[in-house]
Scaffold this active site. Structure first.
Site, PDB file in Angstrom:
ATOM      1  N   PRO A  17       0.660  -1.266  -0.011  1.00  6.95           N
ATOM      2  CA  PRO A  17      -0.038  -0.046  -0.212  1.00  6.95           C
ATOM      3  C   PRO A  17       0.797   1.140  -0.067  1.00  6.95           C
ATOM      4  O   PRO A  17       1.731   1.466   0.712  1.00  6.95           O
ATOM      5  CB  PRO A  17      -0.887  -0.191   1.055  1.00  6.95           C
ATOM      6  CG  PRO A  17      -1.090  -1.743   1.410  1.00  6.95           C
ATOM      7  CD  PRO A  17       0.233  -2.200   1.006  1.00  6.95           C
ATOM      8  N   CYS A  18       0.377   2.183  -0.928  1.00  3.76           N
ATOM      9  CA  CYS A  18       1.486   3.375  -1.346  1.00  3.76           C
ATOM     10  C   CYS A  18       0.946   4.473  -0.308  1.00  3.76           C
ATOM     11  O   CYS A  18       1.408   5.438  -0.753  1.00  3.76           O
ATOM     12  CB  CYS A  18       1.487   3.652  -2.729  1.00  3.76           C
ATOM     13  SG  CYS A  18      -0.083   3.762  -3.423  1.00  3.76           S
ATOM     14  N   GLN A  19      -0.431   4.767   0.182  1.00  3.49           N
ATOM     15  CA  GLN A  19      -0.753   5.944   0.713  1.00  3.49           C
ATOM     16  C   GLN A  19       0.405   6.720   1.593  1.00  3.49           C
ATOM     17  O   GLN A  19       0.244   8.016   1.541  1.00  3.49           O
ATOM     18  CB  GLN A  19      -2.027   5.621   1.466  1.00  3.49           C
ATOM     19  CG  GLN A  19      -3.216   5.137   0.887  1.00  3.49           C
ATOM     20  CD  GLN A  19      -3.216   3.448   0.783  1.00  3.49           C
ATOM     21  OE1 GLN A  19      -2.101   2.819   0.939  1.00  3.49           O
ATOM     22  NE2 GLN A  19      -4.269   3.024   0.897  1.00  3.49           N
TER      23      GLN A  19
END
EC number: 2.1.1.37
Length: 445
Positions: free
Chosen positions: A98-100
């Site tokens: 997850p790149c958030q």
């Protein structure tokens, strides 16, 4: 969902983490790998995976024996996964943690963000010891503020067996840096280390009709990479761009070019307007030797080589008058607006980056300006085309439009992922051939 005849020669086995809506999983499959396990946390994304090529995970003893079998999906937190049963069975580990924490839409908390799933990717590497891995993430990791932590990520990928034991990441990184330059003592240690390459990419340069800046990290286990080497990886296997902005601009400036012939009928005044808006191209630009960037108009028209037909454009502005559609998920949506800071997509450019931020899909990013000067939201099917998902892909039945768009925005464009997965597959096949040749020479001696 996928043409099973493609790449009939199996490249190896694979495990996919953070599978989302299935973009990278489709890419890895199309490149010739057989999925042994998929994992995804979000229930709505799991619904979409199950609506396509996935099937519920039935336990450690159920491992697909052929690529035509459905992909075992184990939903839930990746932290709950156990990988011991997969040791020595996996050719490729793939996933986009997850790149958030590192994206422009994710508040920039980086390594301090609890959504940072890189440590789980390191654990999977350590416990599975795959022959290779592919990890995709946002270009934000390369920003100066995150660069020291990104270098730490690369060091952990190189030596995932050196676990972090309660220390802050800076101290762990110093330990890793001290070990990276030391030659492995034996074969067992080489089989735990990885040779890592971080490659910044723009998806448009690889035939995706979308400007999408990402970083793709490719790694090979050191004992495997010994049969490949830096020179061959760089010159023979590492994917190179195939499309360019310069080649597109050259075609757009010529109203009689192949681009405009392909898109008959486009009003003459539209072609002239587009041609006038495009800057001149240096005749010595090396990008002119490549194919033109694919545009949003290309995506809507479809790619015949992927069995795509033109998407109907009638009745998509007023959803209330046209609530039904012939093409699945090709439905208009009301309320599209253009306002400062949210300019629309242009038909004769690659689409803007499909996004899935913490506040949902920004308004202007999914709006398209039409030839007649009106504008509307892009449909889910058009957005899937922009992500190079096949038309056979469908969202889960109970997944609403917002989640559908979010799944697409979080995904890896299939064609981009396939280019890199195919490169890894080819490199692994080559390494196997060299190893077999060496073994044959030893037996002969």
């Amino acid at each position: 969902m996928i043409d099973q005849a493609e790449h009939s020669s199996e490249a190896g086995t694979s495990v996919e983490l953070f599978a989302g809506g299935g973009g990278l999983a489709m890419a890895v499959h199309e490149a010739g790998f057989r999925h042994l396990l998929l994992n995804e946390f979000a229930p709505k994304a799991c619904e979409t995976l199950l609506a396509n090529q996935a099937t519920p995970w039935l336990g450690e003893t159920h491992i697909p024996r052929q690529r035509g079998e459905k992909w075992p999906l184990k939903g839930g937190p990746v932290q709950d996964l156990e990988f011991a049963h997969l040791r020595d069975k996996v050719s490729l580990l793939a996933g986009g943690p997850p790149c958030q924490p590192f994206s422009l839409g994710g508040d920039h908390k980086g390594h301090e963000d609890e959504r940072n799933m890189f440590p789980e990717f390191f654990r999977a590497l350590r416990e599975i010891q795959p022959r290779a891995f592919i990890c995709e993430n946002v270009r934000g990791l390369l920003r100066p503020s995150f660069r020291p932590y990104f270098d730490y990520i690369l060091n952990e990928l190189r030596m995932p067996f050196v676990e972090r034991e309660g220390s802050v990441w800076e101290e762990h990184n110093e330990k890793l840096k001290g070990l990276v330059g030391i030659e492995p003592a034996d074969h067992d240690e080489r089989a735990r280390r990885y040779v890592v390459s971080a490659i910044p990419v723009n998806a448009a340069d690889y035939g995706v009709p979308q400007v999408r800046h990402r970083v793709i990290i490719v790694g090979f286990r050191m004992d495997v990479y010994a049969h490949i080497g830096d020179e061959l990886w760089e010159e023979k296997f590492k994917p190179r761009r195939t499309h360019s902005e310069a080649a597109l601009f050259q075609q757009l400036r010529d109203v009689k070019s192949e681009y405009w012939k392909r898109h008959k009928p486009v009003p003459k005044h539209v072609k002239q307007r587009v041609a006038a808006s495009v800057p001149s191209v240096d005749e010595n630009d090396e990008g002119l030797t490549l194919q033109p960037w694919r545009t949003l108009r290309d995506a809507i028209m479809g790619d015949p080589t992927r069995d795509e037909k033109p998407l109907p454009q009638d009745g998509l502005i007023d959803y209330e008058q046209h609530p039904k559609c012939v093409v699945p998920n090709h439905i208009g949506w009301p309320g599209a607006r253009i306002y400062p800071g949210h300019t629309p997509n242009l038909l004769d450019r690659p689409a803007k980056t499909v996004k899935a931020g913490v506040h949902g899909v920004p308004g202007g990013e999914s709006v398209v300006l039409l030839d007649d000067g009106t504008h509307r939201y892009m449909t889910v099917r058009e957005t899937a085309r922009v992500m190079t998902f096949p038309d056979t892909w469908v969202p889960g039945r109970n997944v609403r439009r917002g989640d559908q768009m979010r799944q697409l925005g979080n995904a890896v464009p299939v064609l981009l992922g396939k280019r890199f997965a195919t490169a890894v597959a080819d490199a692994l096949r080559y390494a196997d051939s060299v190893a077999a040749e060496n073994d044959g020479e030893k037996e002969a001696a």
